[in-house]
Design an enzyme around this catalytic site. Structure first.
Site, PDB file in Angstrom:
ATOM      1  N   HIS A  18     -50.157  -1.690  87.729  1.00 60.87           N
ATOM      2  CA  HIS A  18     -49.073  -0.732  87.438  1.00 60.87           C
ATOM      3  C   HIS A  18     -49.454   0.242  86.330  1.00 60.87           C
ATOM      4  CE1 HIS A  18     -45.911  -2.072  90.001  1.00 60.87           C
ATOM      5  NE2 HIS A  18     -45.825  -3.275  89.489  1.00 60.87           N
TER       6      HIS A  18
ATOM      7  N   HIS B 280     -51.541  -7.663  89.023  1.00 60.11           N
ATOM      8  CA  HIS B 280     -50.442  -6.844  89.557  1.00 60.11           C
ATOM      9  C   HIS B 280     -49.834  -5.973  88.452  1.00 60.11           C
ATOM     10  CE1 HIS B 280     -46.810  -6.141  92.148  1.00 60.11           C
ATOM     11  NE2 HIS B 280     -46.266  -5.975  90.951  1.00 60.11           N
ATOM     12  N   GLU B 281     -49.503  -6.608  87.326  1.00 59.62           N
ATOM     13  CA  GLU B 281     -48.877  -5.851  86.233  1.00 59.62           C
ATOM     14  C   GLU B 281     -49.824  -4.778  85.722  1.00 59.62           C
ATOM     15  OE1 GLU B 281     -45.809  -6.248  85.945  1.00 59.62           O
ATOM     16  OE2 GLU B 281     -45.739  -8.110  87.087  1.00 59.62           O
TER      17      GLU B 281
ATOM     18  N   GLU C  24     -44.596  -0.658  93.607  1.00 55.29           N
ATOM     19  CA  GLU C  24     -44.672  -2.079  93.973  1.00 55.29           C
ATOM     20  C   GLU C  24     -45.557  -2.354  95.191  1.00 55.29           C
ATOM     21  OE1 GLU C  24     -44.040  -4.014  91.877  1.00 55.29           O
ATOM     22  OE2 GLU C  24     -42.532  -3.089  90.586  1.00 55.29           O
TER      23      GLU C  24
HETATM   24 ZN   LIG Z   1     -44.684  -4.915  90.168  1.00 53.69          ZN
END
Ligand SMILES: [Zn+2]
Length: 874
Positions: free
Chosen positions: A317, A313-314, A336
């Site tokens: 980004h 997830h990170e 997000e």
């Molecule tokens: Zn996030």
């Protein structure tokens, strides 16, 4: 530099600071900053040089700044340097005033200042001690960069940053960009570490760490052979085994998805003390210790999943957020929702045996539940006040609804077309900022359809549709489905809500005597029709949300519903089964389907062995509202669980068995939780007590994934000796998350004296409040101890909010949602309402929790006859 106070004339009257956003008359071009950071100290010192572009002549420049003490400032422009007088700007701003206006063009503002190193809240520049050694870290999203830099703290100001850190000779200092030079220590024992200039970054992504870390080299990865390292506190490198093994494949999966090399020059994984603090800083991703550090004995599937999901997830980004950044926080979903959606997708690709889509259904159901509230908000939410920043990070809508909606449109467009649309968007806007418009245009361009119009109906309005479905089979004609849509409300709203409709991609599956078939449509109007042109005969069952990929609920006509129930939901996939049962439960909860019928399904579901049915069966039992049942009915409720849940919990037992599948392990926690804490099964509780005592001596007696449930169960029947043992264990525990788990267990004792003593521990100053506050929710979660917890909360409210970070403090406003009687609800409203405006994000949380209380009150009034009717039989 000349101190401003001596050079500038005395102020006449200070001008008023801006309201929320900075004025647009001046913008930054690049930053150069030198900070002196010593992790043992409470403050740091900074010197900031900001190259500016002045658009209109001005004698006052506003910047964002929080708790920064400016000692001097000067402005250079057109060959002249003048002193600047700093103007106070409240909690978020500082102004710089000049005697004569600065002309349009280039200018440079230099500021010397001092700021605070936080110790309690994990915000801005913060420090934490591990084994008597202090380390410093940063986390700025959304608006805490201004605690460290006087700057333009809005994401659309995306410019290069050059950082230098003055640190102790023995400290490691790392930042987003690679180290460019490292000076020799001076006589004062300090050295200057200078980093290369970064690509254009918004302030919220800047990061650095300082301390005597261990730096672990992990080789290189991916298309550009990027160097990978891990930064850990001294002595913890042995716990990196899984992270070392897994990280490169996560980034490589992202490179492959975007068909683009990793966008930065290095990847350092800074292992930060807590889960909070985990953040996608480009080049220096922060991953919390409970995720990244796994001791060999604790490497369970759950821990591996937690690391991979969050790290992916990170790192997602790095594209959604870092490379292409949202203009303003109202488009936080571009970060997000996208990262959450891609995280689930790529994990499923890397680890199909984890059955990721089945696990993720829960997130979609959670989002639908929030969206059933009249107080729900759109995915794209305008940010118009200080308190809205925290609200934007709303799990249920910004993360879960957003990722479900992206998944729905991905299915509609086709996986490859959708992917090409995203690749186009990344190439086109790399290094820039965007809004929803740019993403939707890229998707539309690639698909040749108006994706923007359809998707906007889900992005820009609150709530979720319920699609009603009826089947019509006329002689001589292909079977057809009659469709209609309306907004689903969990609680009848007051007055007439505005009519809403969506453009919903709908795919249905059907079966009967012939082979199974499918058909899709985009329902753009309040009503519509879907012809099953390929069906050979009238289907005997229809499921109207293929693999639950659509973000909507389905209300079947009675014959269609009965057909599915009669087939025992067998034609459905686990996700479909889960979605249908959750819809039925929500309809029952909202008074749109008989509660008695929903409850009657529970015994059958709990007889099925598969996880989707079992979980749905347990969830159906929540319709019995054990939280408000009068005492006289509690023995009946416990007998329901004794009959329906306890036998299966016993068969599973507390200990994992070799060769078990993961579904069984996941069910074990849930069933044991209900069997002991709600069903109060004596033999399982006795076993929990023995096992928990053994665990205190030897943690290997039970799987680490089971410990939380085990300790809470044991505490629910625990005595003073067990209480003392848990407290002393918490005192010795070094890791914040593990300490948090022990505290949550302490909130499960039932003896009022012990409960009060446990709550007292929160305020005695020996434990960080953010480690212990889960205890309060343990207490409030249980009807027997709720009044004690609530009284404690009221009495200590100010101390609690002062000691907690913003995201935790707003969580306190969830408490009214636990109440289900009017008097308690009104009391909570009176208490919390005046306090909400002082806590970031609190107004939204409070509105929702009051609505939940109202929902419970009206449901209990409406359904109590049906509920007690069901209970009577047990
Ligand atoms: Zn996030």
């Amino acid at each position: 530099m000349t101190p401003a106070a001596q050079a500038a004339p005395a102020p006449v009257a200070d001008p008023k600071p801006p309201e929320l956003r900075l004025p647009k008359n001046v913008r930054p071009v690049r930053y150069a900053v030198e900070l002196t950071v010593v992790p043992t100290q409470d403050t740091f010192q900074g010197k900031m040089d900001i190259e500016l572009e002045v658009a209109e002549a001005t004698s006052l420049i506003w910047l964002n700044a929080t708790e920064l003490k400016v000692s001097s400032a000067q402005l250079s422009a057109g060959g002249n340097t003048v002193a600047a007088r700093s103007v106070p700007g409240g909690a978020d701003f500082v102004g710089f005033a000049f005697d004569k206006p600065v002309a349009p063009g280039a200018a440079r503002l230099s500021v010397s200042y001092e700021g605070v190193i936080d110790k309690e809240r994990t915000q801005g520049l913060y420090r934490e001690k591990e084994k008597d050694t202090w380390y410093a870290y940063t986390v700025f999203e959304p608006v805490d960069a201004r605690r460290v830099f006087p700057c333009f703290d809005e994401p659309h100001y995306k410019v290069p940053w050059r950082l230098s850190l003055r640190v102790r000779a023995g400290d490691v200092a790392l930042a987003n960009a690679p180290v460019e030079s490292q000076g020799t220590p001076a006589a004062d024992g300090m050295k200057l570490v200078t980093f290369a200039e970064t690509p254009p970054f918004p302030s919220y992504l800047i990061a650095f760490v300082v301390g005597p870390f261990d730096v672990v080299d992990a080789g290189t990865f991916g298309r550009a052979k990027t160097p990978l390292r891990f930064i850990v506190p001294q002595g913890r490198r042995e716990e990196l085994a899984y992270a070392l093994k897994s990280t490169a494949r996560l980034v490589t999966a992202l490179e492959d998805y975007f068909d683009m090399p990793y966008p930065f020059t290095k990847l350092d994984v800074a292992v930060v003390p807590r889960y909070r603090g985990t953040m996608e800083h480009p080049g220096l991703v922060a991953i919390g210790q409970p995720l990244a550090l796994i001791s060999p004995k604790e490497e369970t599937l759950e821990r591996r999943q937690w690391y991979d999901r969050t790290t992916l997830h990170e790192l997602a980004h790095y594209w959604f957020g870092d490379l292409v950044t949202m203009e303003w926080w109202d488009d936080l979903w571009l970060n997000e929702s996208s990262a959450s959606w891609l995280e689930a997708k790529l994990i499923d690709k890397l680890e199909p045996s984890w059955k990721e889509p089945e696990d993720r259904l829960g997130e979609q159901l959670f989002a639908l539940q929030t969206d059933g509230l009249a107080s729900s908000h759109p995915i794209r939410q305008s940010i118009t006040s200080r308190t809205d920043f925290e609200s934007a990070f709303d799990n249920s809508i910004t993360y879960f609804k957003g990722s479900s909606v992206l998944g729905m449109f991905e299915s509609w467009m086709g996986e490859e077309t959708f992917r090409r649309g995203l690749q186009r968007y990344m190439r086109q806007y790399a290094g820039k900022t965007t809004t929803a418009k740019e993403l939707l245009a890229a998707l539309s361009a690639e698909s040749g359809r108006d994706v923007a119009a359809a998707m906007s109906t889900f992005l820009d309005q609150p709530g979720a549709p319920v699609v009603s479905v009826d089947l019509q089979c006329d002689k001589g004609q292909a079977p057809r489905l009659k469709l209609s849509q309306t907004r689903f409300f969990a609680n009848k709203p007051q007055g007439t809500p505005p009519a809403q409709h969506w453009q919903i991609p709908i795919c249905v599956r059907y079966g009967g005597t012939g082979p199974q078939g499918r058909a899709c449509t985009l329902l753009t109007e309040p009503t519509g029709e879907l012809v099953l042109s390929e069906a050979k005969a009238c289907p005997t069952w229809v499921f109207a949300n293929e693999d639950a990929r659509g973000y909507y609920r389905v209300a079947y006509s009675e014959p269609l519903r009965q057909q599915l129930v009669k087939a025992n939901l067998k034609p459905l996939t686990p996700r479909e089964r889960g979605a249908m049962l959750a819809d039925l439960r929500s309809f029952a909860s909202a008074g749109q389907f008989p509660v008695a019928e929903a409850l009657a399904m529970a015994p059958g579901l709990l007889k099925e062995q598969d996880r989707a049915s079992t979980e749905a069966g347990v969830a159906m039992l929540s319709l019995l509202r054990p939280d408000v049942l009068p005492d006289a009915w509690m023995p009946h409720y416990e007998r329901v669980l004794q009959k329906l849940v306890v036998p299966r919990a016993k068969a599973l037992g507390w200990k994992d068995r070799p060769g078990e599948d993961e579904d069984t392990r996941k069910l074990r926690n849930q069933l044991l939780w209900f069997a002991t804490l709600y069903g109060k099964d004596p033999s399982l509780l006795a076993e929990a007590r023995t096992l928990a005592k053994a665990w205190l001596e030897d943690p290997s007696v039970v799987s680490p994934d089971r410990v939380g449930t085990l300790l809470s169960s044991a505490a629910s029947v625990g005595d003073r000796a067990f209480f003392d043992a848990l407290v002393s264990k918490a005192r010795k525990e070094q890791q914040p998350e593990k300490r948090g788990m022990l505290f949550y267990a302490l909130g499960n004792f039932r003896d009022p004296a012990l409960v009060r003593e446990a709550l007292g521990l929160m305020m005695d100053g020996t434990f960080p409040l953010r480690d212990s506050w889960g205890l309060l929710f343990g207490v409030i979660n249980k009807r027997q101890t709720r009044p004690i917890g609530y009284a404690f909360l009221k009495e200590n409210f100010d101390k609690l909010t002062a000691g907690l970070g913003a995201s935790e403090a707003q969580g306190l406003f969830n408490v009214p949602g636990f109440f289900c009687d009017k008097a308690a609800r009104d009391d909570a409203q009176a208490f919390f309402t005046p306090r909400a405006s002082h806590v970031d994000g609190a107004p939204l949380v409070l509105t929702r929790s009051l609505e939940r209380a109202d929902l419970c009150i009206s449901a209990w009034e409406r359904d109590q006859a049906a509920i007690t009717g069901f209970l009577k039989r047990y």
